[in-house]
Scaffold this active site. Structure first.
Site, PDB file in Angstrom:
ATOM      1  CD1 TRP A 182       9.474  85.546  53.432  1.00  0.00           C
ATOM      2  CD2 TRP A 182       8.270  84.281  51.886  1.00  0.00           C
ATOM      3  NE1 TRP A 182       7.640  84.660  53.952  1.00  0.00           N
ATOM      4  CE2 TRP A 182       7.484  84.175  52.817  1.00  0.00           C
ATOM      5  CE3 TRP A 182       8.714  83.391  50.867  1.00  0.00           C
ATOM      6  CZ2 TRP A 182       6.427  83.279  53.260  1.00  0.00           C
ATOM      7  CZ3 TRP A 182       7.360  82.460  50.734  1.00  0.00           C
ATOM      8  CH2 TRP A 182       6.577  82.207  52.298  1.00  0.00           C
ATOM      9  CG  ASP A 222       9.603  90.738  48.108  1.00  0.00           C
ATOM     10  OD1 ASP A 222       8.252  90.767  48.538  1.00  0.00           O
ATOM     11  OD2 ASP A 222       9.590  88.953  48.489  1.00  0.00           O
ATOM     12  CE  LYS A 253       3.809  89.274  53.848  1.00  0.00           C
ATOM     13  NZ  LYS A 253       3.071  88.791  54.603  1.00  0.00           N
TER      14      LYS A 253
END
Length: 356
Positions: free
Chosen positions: A99, A166, A190
């Protein structure tokens, strides 16, 4: 048979949250309408957004001068929005996994992008240290938790330039010094909500300094001004986020979430290291993720991996297969996952060990 949800995302939600959202999807606050069919402009929906923002601020201790936004598009769209809004000449990125690498690839479309350090040489199984952040960078970007490889930054770094993070998979799992960042973002599926909403915490004074023209929907200022209501927001996921934030506060807040995360990680990593069949993929304990605990079979037992997956599945373990790019196993232990859930996985591993 009871199921134990270790999915990496979308992931386990607290039972109370699911029940509240389910009820609202049938009849929202006695209105006779489902939350799914209500206008986001309805007078009884604005308080949902307002309360969610207020709780977000309270739980993370967000200073004045920051806006909390609820947007669409996931963290993947933020990979683009971040450089669109902040990159004028140069951006610095810490490459700790898939990511982070994808975020860096998007930034390269907007200007010079520097990789300050990378752990790709050993399949991202450690957090790089001792790197130098360019003092002339517009910002320094980090991915605080790496879901695929199981590494995590457990403390906020110090940076000579504005920092952006992030935090898709570890938000609300530890205290954060928000003042160190100009932007924090993440997909909510999440630790915060169901899939469909993205959170952004952005410092208002850091916006509007790039020379490029930004499309309306990709300009953070649009959403700051519109209070996340410039266009139709993902109403049900925002309501789900509100219920989760209420749950976190009722449980004791972010400090309690951190305590539980450490307890769960200690239990599972302890078993992985004790059990002769398994080994952790991240060798340095200080780099190990509390959110995504990754492990594999020891080399001499490698052939048993399919058998263990089948055994674990038969015992109610859901989502323990490792990411397709790395294999092995992964237990995602987000806030809603209980110590009892982790103990059930440990018991399963011990039982499999006895049989082999």
């Amino acid at each position: 048979m009871k199921k134990y949800n270790f999915n990496a995302g979308p992931s386990k939600l607290p039972r109370e949250v699911m029940e509240a959202v389910s009820a609202a999807c049938i009849d929202f606050e006695g209105s006779g309408l489902s939350l799914m069919e209500m206008s986001h402009r309805a007078k009884n929906f604005q308080p949902v957004v307002d309360e969610a923002v207020a709780l977000f601020r309270e739980l993370l201790g967000i200073p004045e001068g920051y806006s909390v936004l609820f947007l669409g598009g996931g963290a993947s769209l933020e990979f683009c929005m971040v450089p669109y809004n902040f990159l004028e000449k140069k951006a610095a990125y810490l490459n700790t996994g898939v990511w982070a690498k994808k975020a860096m690839a998007e930034a390269k479309l907007f200007g010079e992008t520097v990789e300050v350090a990378s752990s790709a040489d050993t399949t991202y199984n450690y957090i790089p240290k001792g790197f130098t952040i360019p003092a002339d960078a517009d910002y320094f970007h980090v991915t605080t938790n790496n879901t695929i490889y199981g590494t995590e930054l457990h403390k906020d770094l110090d940076s000579p330039v504005p920092m952006i993070a992030d935090m898709s998979s570890d938000i609300f799992s530890r205290p954060v010094d928000v003042s160190k960042y100009v932007c924090i973002y993440g997909g909510a599926q999440k630790n915060l909500s169901m899939a469909g909403v993205t959170f952004v915490v952005v410092k208002e004074s850091a916006l509007g300094h790039v020379s490029r023209q930004i499309p309306t929907m990709l300009d953070y200022r649009t959403h700051v001004k519109g209070g996340s209501m410039f266009n139709t927001p993902p109403t049900v996921p925002i309501y789900c986020a509100l219920q989760t934030l209420k749950w976190i506060k009722a449980q004791g807040g972010v400090a309690e979430m951190q305590r539980r995360a450490q307890a769960k990680a200690t239990l599972l990593y302890g078993e992985i290291e004790r059990n002769k069949l398994f080994r952790p993929t991240v060798t340095n304990p200080e780099d190990r993720s509390y959110m995504n605990i990754c492990f594999v079979m020891n080399d001499e037992y490698k052939a048993l991996e399919p058998d263990f997956l089948a055994f674990a599945t038969a015992h109610g373990m859901v989502g323990v297969k490792g990411h397709r790019s790395v294999g092995g196993f992964r237990a995602s232990c987000y806030n809603a996952v209980t110590l009892e859930d982790v103990q059930a996985l440990v018991d399963c591993m011990q039982e499999f060990e006895k049989q082999h």
